[in-house]
Design a protein around this motif. Structure first.
Motif, PDB file in Angstrom:
ATOM      1  N   ILE A 277     -44.815  56.354 -70.634  1.00 45.44           N
ATOM      2  CA  ILE A 277     -44.611  57.556 -71.471  1.00 45.44           C
ATOM      3  C   ILE A 277     -45.908  57.853 -72.220  1.00 45.44           C
ATOM      4  N   ASP A 278     -46.229  59.143 -72.391  1.00 47.14           N
ATOM      5  CA  ASP A 278     -47.440  59.512 -73.128  1.00 47.14           C
ATOM      6  C   ASP A 278     -47.316  59.105 -74.591  1.00 47.14           C
ATOM      7  N   ALA A 279     -48.479  58.938 -75.230  1.00 45.89           N
ATOM      8  CA  ALA A 279     -48.474  58.483 -76.622  1.00 45.89           C
ATOM      9  C   ALA A 279     -48.156  59.607 -77.595  1.00 45.89           C
ATOM     10  N   ASP A 280     -48.126  60.844 -77.125  1.00 42.38           N
ATOM     11  CA  ASP A 280     -48.125  61.962 -78.081  1.00 42.38           C
ATOM     12  C   ASP A 280     -46.745  62.518 -78.414  1.00 42.38           C
ATOM     13  N   LEU A 281     -45.676  61.813 -78.031  1.00 41.28           N
ATOM     14  CA  LEU A 281     -44.300  62.214 -78.353  1.00 41.28           C
ATOM     15  C   LEU A 281     -43.908  63.561 -77.748  1.00 41.28           C
ATOM     16  N   GLN A 282     -44.672  64.049 -76.779  1.00 43.60           N
ATOM     17  CA  GLN A 282     -44.255  65.295 -76.122  1.00 43.60           C
ATOM     18  C   GLN A 282     -43.088  65.019 -75.184  1.00 43.60           C
ATOM     19  N   ASP A 283     -43.035  63.782 -74.684  1.00 44.00           N
ATOM     20  CA  ASP A 283     -41.911  63.389 -73.848  1.00 44.00           C
ATOM     21  C   ASP A 283     -40.823  62.848 -74.774  1.00 44.00           C
TER      22      ASP A 283
ATOM     23  N   ILE B 281     -36.548  68.206 -72.855  1.00 48.11           N
ATOM     24  CA  ILE B 281     -37.333  69.347 -73.337  1.00 48.11           C
ATOM     25  C   ILE B 281     -38.654  68.823 -73.873  1.00 48.11           C
ATOM     26  N   ARG B 282     -39.739  69.395 -73.385  1.00 44.30           N
ATOM     27  CA  ARG B 282     -41.053  68.920 -73.808  1.00 44.30           C
ATOM     28  C   ARG B 282     -41.369  69.473 -75.196  1.00 44.30           C
ATOM     29  N   ALA B 283     -41.619  68.560 -76.107  1.00 41.78           N
ATOM     30  CA  ALA B 283     -41.859  68.936 -77.500  1.00 41.78           C
ATOM     31  C   ALA B 283     -43.334  69.247 -77.712  1.00 41.78           C
ATOM     32  N   PRO B 284     -43.670  69.942 -78.806  1.00 37.31           N
ATOM     33  CA  PRO B 284     -45.097  70.118 -79.110  1.00 37.31           C
ATOM     34  C   PRO B 284     -45.690  68.792 -79.568  1.00 37.31           C
ATOM     35  N   ARG B 285     -47.002  68.651 -79.476  1.00 40.64           N
ATOM     36  CA  ARG B 285     -47.677  67.454 -79.959  1.00 40.64           C
ATOM     37  C   ARG B 285     -47.571  67.419 -81.478  1.00 40.64           C
ATOM     38  N   PRO B 286     -46.977  66.357 -82.100  1.00 40.45           N
ATOM     39  CA  PRO B 286     -46.854  66.362 -83.561  1.00 40.45           C
ATOM     40  C   PRO B 286     -48.182  66.166 -84.281  1.00 40.45           C
TER      41      PRO B 286
HETATM   42 MG    MG Z   1     -49.494  65.452 -74.155  1.00 34.29          MG
END
Ligand code: MG
Ligand code: UDP
Length: 321
Positions: free
Chosen positions: A98-104, A200-205
């Motif tokens: 999983i990506d580190a940016d919480l978009q997933d 749902i793909r979230a924005p990068r926080p």
């Molecule tokens: Mg990303």
């Protein structure tokens, strides 16, 4: 109960890492409490040669709680290699990247584990909605998946590298020794029973995207040249078409010469084909060069990643599935 390892590639993610760690740990603890995963499941942050404080954050996370582990690559090798480094080194019966940016969506992991329980070896996280992405990102991503499919590459639309793999799927992946690995294109070729979980793909926080246009283009080019020889076939087709057209032109010139009186040897008819053919040849050479370069890099068999430090235990026992 099976152990779950979560692999998180991080490149200069100091802004978002504390939040990501918190969210992931919450999701893991919930699954442990619900007896969906074994209590010795861990989160492995793969530091892809960050030059900010990411590694220091990972170290302090590791000290604060046993669930957090870290793998530090010796330098930046790119997202695909960081994911691969994690997949190939962590223990566990199920491995989620999983990506580190919480978009997933971290909560989708539970659904993935559920799919694994009913017999799926690979579970893809698919973005059902990406309206939080920029228009540019959406358009380029859409074009990329379209082109890949057109080139005959079996790729899952709107799936990046958020997926669950069983131990035996990871073993099959490990058999692939190519250096320029495009993980996303390779996994569908492994076979096994697969399924998808949409989120749902979230924005990068926090923090910025680590995929500038340059890296996106490199990834796309790598994806195409790793999986498709259609561009090479296209050269053949183009050469054939141009040759046919020039034969027709020759006949046409001959007809003018034989049946009319205005056969002036024209400048355009000499120069235009020259440029056209020059262009076609250069383009063809470029495409061939691209593949040749790939062969050159592959024959070296260089390591795809080098691990500098490890926090936690990578040799925990795993069962075979
Ligand atoms: Mg990303
Ligand atoms: N990443 C990495 N190495 C790189 C570039 C990116 O490990 O050279 C990681 C990054 O930290 C993140 C993931 O790959 O966890 C996806 O990157 P990002 O979210 O910036 O890409 P985007 O979502 O904008 O496509």
């Amino acid at each position: 109960m099976k152990t779950l390892s979560v692999v998180v590639p991080c490149f200069n993610e100091e802004d978002v890492l504390p939040q990501t760690a918190k969210k992931l740990a919450e999701a893991m603890h919930k699954m442990m409490a619900d007896k969906l995963i074994a209590p010795d499941s861990h989160i492995y942050f793969v530091d892809d040669g960050s030059y900010d404080n990411s590694w220091q954050i990972i170290e302090s996370l590791h000290q604060s709680a046993e669930i957090f582990c870290g793998i530090k690559l010796s330098c930046n090798r790119g997202h695909q290699n960081a994911v691969l480094a994690g997949l190939l080194t962590v223990p566990g019966d199920m491995i989620v990247s999983i990506d580190a940016d919480l978009q997933d969506d971290v909560n989708a992991i539970e659904a993935m584990v559920g799919q694994h329980e009913v017999g799926c070896d690979i579970v893809y996280g698919v973005r059902s909605d990406r309206h939080h992405d920029t228009l540019f990102k959406r358009l380029t991503a859409h074009a990329f998946y379209k082109i890949m499919r057109w080139l005959g590459v079996d790729i899952i639309s709107s799936h990046a590298d958020f997926r669950l793999m069983s131990r035996r799927a990871v073993k099959a992946l490990a058999e692939h020794s190519e250096v320029n690995l495009f993980v996303r294109g390779l996994i569908p070729q492994l076979g096994f029973k697969t399924s998808c979980v949409s989120y749902i793909r979230a924005p990068r926080p926090a923090g910025q995207s680590k995929y500038p246009l340059r890296k996106m283009l490199a990834l796309a080019l790598n994806g195409v040249t790793s999986f498709s020889i259609r561009p090479l076939r296209f050269i053949t087709l183009m050469g054939f078409t141009v040759s046919c057209v020039s034969v027709l032109l020759a006949f046409w010139g001959l007809a003018i010469k034989l049946f009319t009186n205005d056969a002036l040897p024209g400048w355009a008819s000499t120069v235009t084909p020259m440029y056209l053919l020059g262009g076609v040849q250069l383009l063809s050479l470029g495409i061939i060069g691209e593949y040749l370069g790939k062969i050159y890099l592959e024959t070296k068999h260089r390591p795809r990643f080098i691990i500098e430090h490890v926090l936690g235990d990578l040799n925990a026992s795993t069962d075979e599935r």
